[in-house]
Scaffold this motif. Sequence first.
Motif, mmCIF file in Angstrom:
data_model
loop_
_atom_site.group_PDB
_atom_site.id
_atom_site.type_symbol
_atom_site.label_atom_id
_atom_site.label_comp_id
_atom_site.label_asym_id
_atom_site.label_seq_id
_atom_site.Cartn_x
_atom_site.Cartn_y
_atom_site.Cartn_z
ATOM 1 N N ASP A 85 1.640 4.547 15.284
ATOM 2 C CA ASP A 85 2.375 3.451 14.651
ATOM 3 C C ASP A 85 2.861 3.823 13.256
ATOM 4 N N LYS A 86 2.774 5.110 12.893
ATOM 5 C CA LYS A 86 3.222 5.625 11.593
ATOM 6 C C LYS A 86 2.378 5.068 10.448
ATOM 7 N N ARG A 87 1.126 4.782 10.726
ATOM 8 C CA ARG A 87 0.270 4.181 9.702
ATOM 9 C C ARG A 87 -1.034 4.959 9.559
ATOM 10 N N LEU A 88 -1.515 4.999 8.326
ATOM 11 C CA LEU A 88 -2.858 5.510 8.035
ATOM 12 C C LEU A 88 -3.765 4.302 7.864
ATOM 13 N N THR A 100 -3.913 -0.303 4.957
ATOM 14 C CA THR A 100 -3.003 0.281 5.950
ATOM 15 C C THR A 100 -1.780 0.758 5.190
ATOM 16 N N VAL A 101 -1.458 2.034 5.329
ATOM 17 C CA VAL A 101 -0.329 2.615 4.600
ATOM 18 C C VAL A 101 0.671 3.176 5.598
ATOM 19 N N GLY A 133 -4.839 6.446 -2.665
ATOM 20 C CA GLY A 133 -6.108 6.020 -3.233
ATOM 21 C C GLY A 133 -6.766 4.984 -2.346
ATOM 22 N N LEU A 134 -8.032 4.702 -2.594
ATOM 23 C CA LEU A 134 -8.757 3.760 -1.740
ATOM 24 C C LEU A 134 -8.291 2.315 -1.946
ATOM 25 N N SER A 135 -7.428 2.085 -2.934
ATOM 26 C CA SER A 135 -6.816 0.764 -3.056
ATOM 27 C C SER A 135 -5.612 0.616 -2.133
ATOM 28 N N GLY A 136 -5.202 1.710 -1.483
ATOM 29 C CA GLY A 136 -4.020 1.687 -0.628
ATOM 30 C C GLY A 136 -2.747 2.066 -1.356
#
Length: 429
Positions: A85-88, A100-101, A133-136
């Motif tokens: 889905d093109k997401r991390l 979700t990035v 970063g872990l904040s997205g």
Amino acid sequence: MREPDSAGDAHDSPRYASERQDSRNWSRRQALASLASAGTLALAGCSLQSVTASVQPLWKRDFSAAVAAGPPAATDKHVVVGGQDKRLHAFTADGERVFTVETGGPIEVQPAVPASGGPVHVHSTDGDLYTVGLSGTELWHVEGQSRNRWLGRQGSLLVGTDPVGGSVTGYDARDGTHRFQRSSRRYPYPTLSESACIVPVTNSDGDRELVTLAPTTGEMLWESPARDVYPHVVATGDRIVTLRNSTVRMRRARDGHVLWEAAVAGKVTSHSGPPLWLGEHVYVRAGRDDRPDEFVAINRNDGSIQWRRSVGYELETVTATPEGVFVASSVDDPDGGILVRLDAFALDGTRRWQTTTDIAIGGTVEALGRIDEVLVVASDHELAAYDPASGSRRWQYDPDSYRIGVATADGALYVSYRDTGGLARLPTS
């Protein structure tokens, strides 16, 4: 299911000699696999373990827009995985979504993560490298052309390979600053330790060598002698171990000085996985014609051979712990196919137990690891947990996917569903 070490480890026992004579018309693999299976059942006093309780995930997350997922990667508190889905996707160890990035393409490779904290890095099929970063929040981004680029992380060093351009690049993981770039083939991948980045290169004469770089500056520390093949290499701290043409060498990382070298009898190369591991000892796979593979332990202080033990017909992978070492090898299933055999050894070579699992493998063992209270072994579509003290099976997991990826960190076990898209955490007891 405990079994003391026995004459079954002798290099040319009458049992093997007799079986070879009787089965001379069989293939080597058939003969050795049958010996390994029969030996396992007789020694361990157990049969193929076909009845075991299934386990349910502690939590499970489906990616509704993704038809597939990549292999996961885990830190001490998080797990990240990319999708079609093109997401991390990132979650806490408790399954709470962190971020979700979106990237420019589907993600098919394993992200690179530090042991603790962030940031995390991933490569998507648009060719670009993303750091989040872990904040997205996206921290830095490098445009590229490689669809499936290998990434490795050690401390503040991030290393990426570019098979299209034929290069290896080191970045500062925090801000993306270039530390070094070297020409290199796609395989094998670099090896990272706290004090060295070891890059396989091919020189202008076509010979292959290792170039060792300082992780923080990219300064070249030393080069190995050039040969016609790459040596296998493992590293930790200020020690590097190489294996080439059956000779094992322990080197200092900072200058390549050879502390000791040892010759290992047998064929040490392998098509199914690396033949070299590092733990309390240096461990090497050694193959012999008409015999199961041998597992060889070498004293990491002086290079002396400590012990050799037979395993299945093809040694696949090893997990070394301070208390002992576990070996996964392959044997033939009497009903067809190939199964995983497990062996557990004390550090002095005493065989604690051995068992043939009913986990089928089509290629290699996907994962083998001691995690919390269990020993986990997985193929690309099956996973089971065993008691590390006795070899008895604790549970098995039947995933809703034909292909799985496995990651572990800080006592947590994660599985991604590679052909359906999703992620789960499994128990480790």
